[in-house]
Design an enzyme around this catalytic site. Structure first.
Site, PDB file in Angstrom:
ATOM      1  N   GLU A 226      -8.433   5.214 -10.749  1.00  0.00           N
ATOM      2  CA  GLU A 226      -7.921   6.289 -11.591  1.00  0.00           C
ATOM      3  C   GLU A 226      -7.297   5.743 -12.879  1.00  0.00           C
ATOM      4  O   GLU A 226      -7.177   6.469 -13.871  1.00  0.00           O
ATOM      5  CB  GLU A 226      -6.881   7.107 -10.825  1.00  0.00           C
ATOM      6  CG  GLU A 226      -7.441   7.938  -9.690  1.00  0.00           C
ATOM      7  CD  GLU A 226      -8.164   9.180 -10.160  1.00  0.00           C
ATOM      8  OE1 GLU A 226      -7.815   9.705 -11.232  1.00  0.00           O
ATOM      9  OE2 GLU A 226      -9.086   9.638  -9.444  1.00  0.00           O
TER      10      GLU A 226
ATOM     11  N   SER B 219      -5.816   1.286  -8.496  1.00  0.00           N
ATOM     12  CA  SER B 219      -6.674   2.467  -8.387  1.00  0.00           C
ATOM     13  C   SER B 219      -7.643   2.565  -9.550  1.00  0.00           C
ATOM     14  O   SER B 219      -7.284   2.299 -10.705  1.00  0.00           O
ATOM     15  CB  SER B 219      -5.814   3.730  -8.351  1.00  0.00           C
ATOM     16  OG  SER B 219      -6.616   4.892  -8.427  1.00  0.00           O
TER      17      SER B 219
ATOM     18  N   LEU C 239       0.822  -1.209   0.000  1.00  0.00           N
ATOM     19  CA  LEU C 239       0.000   0.000   0.000  1.00  0.00           C
ATOM     20  C   LEU C 239       0.854   1.257   0.000  1.00  0.00           C
ATOM     21  O   LEU C 239       0.332   2.368   0.118  1.00  0.00           O
ATOM     22  CB  LEU C 239      -0.906   0.027   1.247  1.00  0.00           C
ATOM     23  CG  LEU C 239      -1.615  -1.275   1.633  1.00  0.00           C
ATOM     24  CD1 LEU C 239      -2.421  -1.087   2.904  1.00  0.00           C
ATOM     25  CD2 LEU C 239      -2.505  -1.763   0.503  1.00  0.00           C
ATOM     26  N   ALA C 240       2.164   1.086  -0.109  1.00  0.00           N
ATOM     27  CA  ALA C 240       3.086   2.217   0.007  1.00  0.00           C
ATOM     28  C   ALA C 240       3.100   3.047  -1.268  1.00  0.00           C
ATOM     29  O   ALA C 240       2.602   2.637  -2.310  1.00  0.00           O
ATOM     30  CB  ALA C 240       4.488   1.708   0.336  1.00  0.00           C
TER      31      ALA C 240
ATOM     32  N   SER D  26       0.306   8.828  -2.645  1.00  0.00           N
ATOM     33  CA  SER D  26      -1.075   8.407  -2.881  1.00  0.00           C
ATOM     34  C   SER D  26      -2.032   9.512  -3.299  1.00  0.00           C
ATOM     35  O   SER D  26      -3.230   9.272  -3.410  1.00  0.00           O
ATOM     36  CB  SER D  26      -1.625   7.740  -1.611  1.00  0.00           C
ATOM     37  OG  SER D  26      -1.569   8.635  -0.511  1.00  0.00           O
TER      38      SER D  26
ATOM     39  N   TYR E 230      -0.016   9.848 -11.182  1.00  0.00           N
ATOM     40  CA  TYR E 230      -0.409   8.819 -10.216  1.00  0.00           C
ATOM     41  C   TYR E 230      -1.045   7.627 -10.929  1.00  0.00           C
ATOM     42  O   TYR E 230      -0.694   6.470 -10.678  1.00  0.00           O
ATOM     43  CB  TYR E 230      -1.390   9.420  -9.208  1.00  0.00           C
ATOM     44  CG  TYR E 230      -2.042   8.414  -8.289  1.00  0.00           C
ATOM     45  CD1 TYR E 230      -1.386   7.936  -7.158  1.00  0.00           C
ATOM     46  CD2 TYR E 230      -3.328   7.941  -8.548  1.00  0.00           C
ATOM     47  CE1 TYR E 230      -1.987   7.019  -6.311  1.00  0.00           C
ATOM     48  CE2 TYR E 230      -3.936   7.027  -7.711  1.00  0.00           C
ATOM     49  CZ  TYR E 230      -3.267   6.569  -6.590  1.00  0.00           C
ATOM     50  OH  TYR E 230      -3.862   5.652  -5.763  1.00  0.00           O
TER      51      TYR E 230
ATOM     52  N   ARG F 227      -7.894  10.098   6.692  1.00  0.00           N
ATOM     53  CA  ARG F 227      -7.382  10.747   5.489  1.00  0.00           C
ATOM     54  C   ARG F 227      -6.644  12.036   5.866  1.00  0.00           C
ATOM     55  O   ARG F 227      -7.136  12.818   6.685  1.00  0.00           O
ATOM     56  CB  ARG F 227      -8.527  11.122   4.559  1.00  0.00           C
ATOM     57  CG  ARG F 227      -8.906  10.076   3.542  1.00  0.00           C
ATOM     58  CD  ARG F 227      -7.884   9.953   2.450  1.00  0.00           C
ATOM     59  NE  ARG F 227      -8.409   9.218   1.310  1.00  0.00           N
ATOM     60  CZ  ARG F 227      -7.709   8.362   0.599  1.00  0.00           C
ATOM     61  NH1 ARG F 227      -6.456   8.126   0.921  1.00  0.00           N
ATOM     62  NH2 ARG F 227      -8.237   7.745  -0.431  1.00  0.00           N
TER      63      ARG F 227
END
Length: 326
Positions: free
Chosen positions: A138, A136, A91-92, A95, A160, A195
């Site tokens: 995205e 993601s 998960l690094a 972000s 990203y 968040r």
């Protein structure tokens, strides 16, 4: 849906969470600890990090910390050998979509090279390790309003998204070429009180809270017409875990299936405070991104079919939970 796990006679399952101090890493660590895992977590500087999110969840002292720089293969290999995990959750990496336009090289290196080093490191280990990679939504870019599924072509529209797309294909390549149990969760937006405020959703929530307490500041935002599928982060980490409990590695779209506009999000947040959002919001063209997908929409039905996961918190209810939790 049976979500229990059965530990082997050898003892606890061991999980390595890369990026344990972030929103998802923190909730995932709590989930795995509750399931009886031994949890290792990485940070670039494990001795100097504050691990504030883990402290908020009351689990900071139950995790074993390992310093790891994802872009440095030797560092990654040492972390793997020290933790000797059964499962890895990568998960690094940087972000933030918005920040990736300002820091494209750091974003691509931390996500893509980090994923490659994890995959290569696992290939060199003496044991079979299951690998979860955080993808993601995205990556799909603008699907013209059509809901994205696992087979929808990628069209990344930010550094990203480019990085996440590259990492996705690395995972697929290592799965096919070397038989690794490696999969990608193609997660759409998911929020929580953990968040950072640089994310627009948290910026909105905290601004509304300050305005409701008497602040005269205006909330400056970019485009309000964009639409996103927003979910609740604690639910999404369960999907990550479930993906690694399957008989074979597969990629899954993880989302709520419900899309609302940013304007809807803003209005719902101000409604929680009994305020009219139009009195407190200004649109700032400097906050517009060079490219930005208009509509993020997803169809997560494969996850429901394969392992029974379905989001419980959707749309406006995400806004309400965020506001009520600060």
């Amino acid at each position: 849906m049976n979500q229990s796990i059965y530990l082997t006679d050898a003892g606890k399952r061991v999980a390595l969470i890369c990026g344990v101090s972030g929103q998802d890493g923190s909730y995932l660590a709590k989930l795995l600890l509750d399931k009886g895992y031994e949890v290792f977590g990485t940070s670039r500087d494990a001795q100097g990090a504050s691990f504030g999110n883990l402290k908020k969840l009351g689990i900071a002292d139950r995790i074993q910390y390992v310093s790891m720089v994802p872009e440095d293969f030797r560092s990654v290999l040492m972390a793997l050998r020290k933790s000797n995990p059964d499962e890895i959750y990568y998960l690094a990496g940087q972000s933030s979509v918005g920040l990736s336009f300002e820091q494209p090289a750091e974003t691509i290196q931390s996500i893509t090279m980090g994923t490659l080093n994890i995959l290569e490191g696992c290939r060199m280990m003496d044991k079979k390790i299951k690998i979860y990679h955080a993808g993601s939504g995205e990556c799909f870019g603008d699907t013209k309003g059509e809901p994205a599924i696992e087979s929808t072509p990628f069209y990344p529209m930010s550094p990203y998204a480019v990085a996440k797309t590259s990492a996705y294909w690395l995972v697929n390549n290592y799965r096919d070429a070397y038989g690794l149990f490696a999969c990608t969760g193609i997660l759409f937006n998911h929020e929580s009180p953990l968040r950072p405020e640089r994310f627009v959703t948290q910026k909105i929530i905290h601004s509304v809270k300050r305005i409701s307490e008497g602040s005269q500041d205006k909330l400056s935002l970019g485009r309000l017409d964009i639409s996103r599928d927003w979910g609740w982060a604690p639910e999404y980490v369960e999907a990550m875990w479930l993906m690694l409990q399957q008989e074979k590695p597969q990629d899954f779209v993880i989302a709520t299936g419900t899309t609302i506009t940013l304007e809807d999000f803003v209005k719902a947040a101000f409604d929680q405070a009994g305020l009219n959002w139009k009195d407190h919001v200004v649109q700032d063209p400097s906050l517009f991104r060079p490219t930005d997908l208009a509509i993020g929409r997803a169809d997560p039905s494969k996850a429901l079919k394969e392992f029974g996961w379905k989001a419980s918190t959707t749309g406006i209810n995400v806004v309400k939970k965020m506001y009520q939790s600060i």
